[in-house]
Design an enzyme around this catalytic site. Structure first.
Site, PDB file in Angstrom:
ATOM      1  N   GLY A  47       0.820  -1.211   0.000  1.00  0.00           N
ATOM      2  CA  GLY A  47       0.000   0.000   0.000  1.00  0.00           C
ATOM      3  C   GLY A  47       0.849   1.254   0.000  1.00  0.00           C
ATOM      4  O   GLY A  47       0.604   2.183   0.762  1.00  0.00           O
ATOM      5  N   GLY A  51      -0.939   8.385   0.563  1.00  0.00           N
ATOM      6  CA  GLY A  51      -1.049   8.562   2.003  1.00  0.00           C
ATOM      7  C   GLY A  51       0.228   8.248   2.755  1.00  0.00           C
ATOM      8  O   GLY A  51       1.340   8.566   2.320  1.00  0.00           O
ATOM      9  N   PHE A  73      -2.922  -1.443  -5.548  1.00  0.00           N
ATOM     10  CA  PHE A  73      -3.952  -1.679  -6.558  1.00  0.00           C
ATOM     11  C   PHE A  73      -4.394  -0.333  -7.104  1.00  0.00           C
ATOM     12  O   PHE A  73      -4.990   0.469  -6.380  1.00  0.00           O
ATOM     13  CB  PHE A  73      -5.144  -2.418  -5.935  1.00  0.00           C
ATOM     14  CG  PHE A  73      -6.207  -2.774  -6.945  1.00  0.00           C
ATOM     15  CD1 PHE A  73      -6.091  -3.923  -7.712  1.00  0.00           C
ATOM     16  CD2 PHE A  73      -7.309  -1.962  -7.140  1.00  0.00           C
ATOM     17  CE1 PHE A  73      -7.057  -4.256  -8.649  1.00  0.00           C
ATOM     18  CE2 PHE A  73      -8.278  -2.282  -8.071  1.00  0.00           C
ATOM     19  CZ  PHE A  73      -8.157  -3.437  -8.834  1.00  0.00           C
ATOM     20  N   GLU A  74      -4.086  -0.069  -8.371  1.00  0.00           N
ATOM     21  CA  GLU A  74      -4.392   1.224  -8.977  1.00  0.00           C
ATOM     22  C   GLU A  74      -4.978   1.044 -10.372  1.00  0.00           C
ATOM     23  O   GLU A  74      -4.817  -0.007 -10.995  1.00  0.00           O
ATOM     24  CB  GLU A  74      -3.127   2.095  -9.061  1.00  0.00           C
ATOM     25  CG  GLU A  74      -2.459   2.373  -7.730  1.00  0.00           C
ATOM     26  CD  GLU A  74      -3.314   3.182  -6.772  1.00  0.00           C
ATOM     27  OE1 GLU A  74      -4.276   3.833  -7.226  1.00  0.00           O
ATOM     28  OE2 GLU A  74      -3.018   3.149  -5.572  1.00  0.00           O
ATOM     29  N   LEU A 139      -2.138  -0.994   3.949  1.00  0.00           N
ATOM     30  CA  LEU A 139      -3.162  -1.277   2.950  1.00  0.00           C
ATOM     31  C   LEU A 139      -4.530  -0.806   3.430  1.00  0.00           C
ATOM     32  O   LEU A 139      -4.946  -1.096   4.554  1.00  0.00           O
ATOM     33  CB  LEU A 139      -3.196  -2.777   2.673  1.00  0.00           C
ATOM     34  CG  LEU A 139      -3.977  -3.235   1.449  1.00  0.00           C
ATOM     35  CD1 LEU A 139      -3.399  -2.633   0.182  1.00  0.00           C
ATOM     36  CD2 LEU A 139      -3.950  -4.755   1.361  1.00  0.00           C
ATOM     37  N   ALA A 140      -5.239  -0.086   2.578  1.00  0.00           N
ATOM     38  CA  ALA A 140      -6.611   0.351   2.867  1.00  0.00           C
ATOM     39  C   ALA A 140      -7.505  -0.135   1.740  1.00  0.00           C
ATOM     40  O   ALA A 140      -7.297   0.210   0.577  1.00  0.00           O
ATOM     41  CB  ALA A 140      -6.687   1.870   2.985  1.00  0.00           C
ATOM     42  N   TYR A 225      -5.005   3.863  13.205  1.00  0.00           N
ATOM     43  CA  TYR A 225      -5.387   5.171  13.751  1.00  0.00           C
ATOM     44  C   TYR A 225      -6.232   4.917  14.986  1.00  0.00           C
ATOM     45  O   TYR A 225      -7.199   4.156  14.942  1.00  0.00           O
ATOM     46  CB  TYR A 225      -6.167   5.998  12.727  1.00  0.00           C
ATOM     47  CG  TYR A 225      -6.618   7.341  13.294  1.00  0.00           C
ATOM     48  CD1 TYR A 225      -5.683   8.339  13.541  1.00  0.00           C
ATOM     49  CD2 TYR A 225      -7.945   7.575  13.606  1.00  0.00           C
ATOM     50  CE1 TYR A 225      -6.069   9.548  14.090  1.00  0.00           C
ATOM     51  CE2 TYR A 225      -8.342   8.791  14.156  1.00  0.00           C
ATOM     52  CZ  TYR A 225      -7.402   9.775  14.391  1.00  0.00           C
ATOM     53  OH  TYR A 225      -7.786  10.974  14.940  1.00  0.00           O
ATOM     54  N   TYR A 235     -14.486   5.015  15.269  1.00  0.00           N
ATOM     55  CA  TYR A 235     -13.269   4.227  15.143  1.00  0.00           C
ATOM     56  C   TYR A 235     -13.165   3.174  16.246  1.00  0.00           C
ATOM     57  O   TYR A 235     -13.497   2.015  16.030  1.00  0.00           O
ATOM     58  CB  TYR A 235     -12.039   5.157  15.171  1.00  0.00           C
ATOM     59  CG  TYR A 235     -11.623   5.626  13.810  1.00  0.00           C
ATOM     60  CD1 TYR A 235     -12.062   6.849  13.294  1.00  0.00           C
ATOM     61  CD2 TYR A 235     -10.808   4.857  12.996  1.00  0.00           C
ATOM     62  CE1 TYR A 235     -11.694   7.284  12.031  1.00  0.00           C
ATOM     63  CE2 TYR A 235     -10.439   5.277  11.730  1.00  0.00           C
ATOM     64  CZ  TYR A 235     -10.885   6.478  11.245  1.00  0.00           C
ATOM     65  OH  TYR A 235     -10.517   6.893   9.995  1.00  0.00           O
ATOM     66  N   LYS A 244      -9.205  -3.209  14.066  1.00  0.00           N
ATOM     67  CA  LYS A 244      -7.916  -2.756  14.585  1.00  0.00           C
ATOM     68  C   LYS A 244      -7.487  -3.558  15.808  1.00  0.00           C
ATOM     69  O   LYS A 244      -6.293  -3.769  16.045  1.00  0.00           O
ATOM     70  CB  LYS A 244      -7.981  -1.268  14.925  1.00  0.00           C
ATOM     71  CG  LYS A 244      -8.255  -0.373  13.711  1.00  0.00           C
ATOM     72  CD  LYS A 244      -7.314  -0.632  12.553  1.00  0.00           C
ATOM     73  CE  LYS A 244      -7.563   0.295  11.380  1.00  0.00           C
ATOM     74  NZ  LYS A 244      -6.699  -0.013  10.224  1.00  0.00           N
TER      75      LYS A 244
END
Length: 398
Positions: A47, A51, A73-74, A139-140, A225, A235, A244
C-alpha cells in the site's frame, strides 16, 4: 483535455497527473532538505502508492537510500478522458524521481491479498535483493477476497450497538451536513475484521519467512489510527475498531515469531489524523480533522504525512526517541494527542455549526489537502493547460 476536479459524494473521480507529480516532488524535497538518516537496506511496502504508505516510501528512499518494493492496486489512465487514479501517477512519478537519484525500486500493481501477487513479489525479492529488512503494511481497502476459500468480504463503516449521529463536511459547499452511522450486524463486524484486520499482514510475513527472505533484525509495522474520544464512536467503538483490535492481536503474535527467528519486532504504529481518499466522507472525522488542523497549526505542531513519517522513521524506528503507550503501540500521533490540543479541539467541537465553521475550524485547509492528494490546488501547476492523457499514458512502471 483540460482536467478540472470532479467531486461526487465527496469522492474526487478525476485526478490531475501533473499535480500528482508535484505532490510527490514536494514530499521528496522535504526529505532531502531535512537530511539523511540511518535506515533499512530494503523495504517492502504493502500500500505504498498514497497517504502514509507513499510518505513512508519517500522518507525511506530519499532519506536513507532504501531499496523500496511497493504493492498497490491502482487504475491506469484509459483513452483521452479517463485520468486513472492518483496512486497510479504517484507510482509513475516516484519512479522518475528515484531513477534520477540512482535509487533502486520496483512496483507491483494488483491484488495484494492474492497468493499469486505474494508469490510474484517474494520471488522478485529473492532474486533481486535476497532479503528485506522492513515490511510496512499500509493497505486500505473496502473488500478482500480470501485466497484460501475464494470468498469476497466487504468492510463497513458502522457503529456497534446504537446508531451514531454527527456532522461531516460537504466539500462542494464548504458546509456541515448531518450523517447517521447505522449499527452493524454481527456478520458485518466479522466481515470488516476479515478485510481490515491482521490476517493478510500475517500471511505476508509467513510467506516471506518461509521463502527465507527476512533479514536479521527484520522489522514489520502495520499502520493504524486510534484517535481521541471525539472519534471513538466511529473508530475505536465501531466496526473499524474491532478490525484494529484484531490487527493488534496479530502484531503481538508476529512479534513473538520475528523476535525468536530474526531478533526482530512487529509493531503497530498509530498515525496522526490527516486527509485521505476515504477519511473525507467518514462521519464526524472530517469535522474533527478540520478543527485539529486549526488547533495544531496554531500551536505550530501540525504535520502532513511526509513530516510525520520522516520523524517516525528517523527518531522512533531507527533512532532512539521511540514513544510507546501501555499497549506497546508506537505513537507518532503524540502531537495530536497532546492534552492541550485535545482540550481545545473538544471545546470547538461543542460549538461548531454552519454559521461559524469557516471561522473556528480550518475547513479550507482540510479540503485543500484533499484536493492536493488528487493533484489539484498546487500554485505552480497550470490547470488551464491542455493535458495529453494519451501521451502521458505512455509512461510505464518499471
Amino acid at each position: 483535455m483540460i482536467i478540472q476536479p470532479a467531486i461526487k459524494s465527496n469522492i474526487c473521480v478525476r485526478v490531475h497527473p501533473l499535480g500528482c507529480k508535484e505532490n510527490v516532488r514536494r514530499q521528496i524535497e522535504f526529505v532531502k532538505q531535512s537530511g539523511e538518516f540511518k535506515g533499512p537496506k530494503t523495504a517492502l511496502i504493502i500500500g505504498g502508492s498514497s497517504g502514509y504508505g507513499l510518505a513512508s516510501r519517500i522518507a525511506l528512499g530519499f532519506g536513507c537510500k532504501t531499496n523500496t518494493v511497493n504493492v498497490s492496486f491502482e487504475m491506469e489512465p484509459r483513452g483521452a478522458t479517463r485520468t486513472g487514479t492518483a496512486g497510479w501517477w504517484n507510482n509513475i512519478f516516484f519512479q522518475q524521481f528515484a531513477k534520477e537519484e540512482g535509487l533502486s525500486f520496483k512496483d507491483f500493481v494488483g491484488d495484494a491479498f492474492s497468493f499469486e501477487m505474494k508469490e510474484v513479489v517474494v520471488d522478485y525479492i529473492k532474486k533481486k535483493y535476497g532479503k528485506i529488512d522492513l515490511l510496512i503494511y499500509s493497505l486500505a481497502s473496502n473488500r478482500r477476497t480470501d485466497p484460501r476459500d475464494g470468498v469476497t468480504y466487504k468492510s463497513v463503516l458502522k457503529s456497534i450497538g446504537d446508531e451514531v449521529r454527527g456532522y461531516s463536511i460537504d466539500i462542494t459547499s464548504l458546509s456541515l451536513k448531518e450523517e447517521i452511522m447505522e449499527p452493524a450486524t454481527e456478520e458485518e463486524i466479522n466481515n470488516t475484521i476479515k478485510v481490515m484486520g491482521g490476517e493478510d499482514w500475517q500471511m505476508w510475513v509467513e510467506m516471506l519467512s518461509e521463502a527465507g527472505v527476512l533479514a536479521d533484525d527484520f522489522k514489520t509495522i502495520a499502520y493504524t489510527y486510534l484517535g481521541s474520544p471525539a472519534t471513538y464512536p466511529i473508530y475505536k467503538d465501531g466496526t473499524i475498531g474491532q478490525a484494529k483490535k484484531h490487527l493488534e492481536q496479530t502484531a503481538a503474535a508476529l512479534d513473538n515469531i520475528v523476535k525468536e527467528k530474526y531478533n526482530g519486532e512487529a509493531l503497530i504504529s498509530s498515525s496522526k489524523a490527516i486527509v485521505t481518499k476515504a477519511s473525507i466522507y467518514i462521519p464526524i472525522f472530517p469535522v474533527y480533522g478540520a478543527i485539529l488542523y486549526k488547533v495544531m497549526k496554531k500551536h505550530g505542531t501540525h504535520e502532513g504525512e511526509i513530516e510525520q513519517k520522516y520523524r517516525f522513521f528517523k527518531e522512533m524506528i531507527y533512532g532512539n526517541e521511540r514513544i510507546t503507550d501501555e499497549e506497546s503501540r508506537v505513537r507518532p500521533d503524540n502531537l495530536e494527542m497532546d492534552e492541550q490540543v485535545q482540550s481545545e479541539v473538544e471545546d470547538i467541537l461543542k460549538s461548531v455549526s454552519n454559521e461559524n465553521v469557516r471561522e473556528i475550524t480550518d475547513i479550507e485547509g482540510f479540503i485543500d489537502d484533499f484536493m492536493k492528494i488528487n493533484g489539484f490546488n498546487f500554485d505552480n501547476v497550470d490547470y488551464d493547460e491542455d493535458v495529453d492523457l494519451e501521451e502521458l499514458a505512455k509512461l510505464e512502471l518499471l
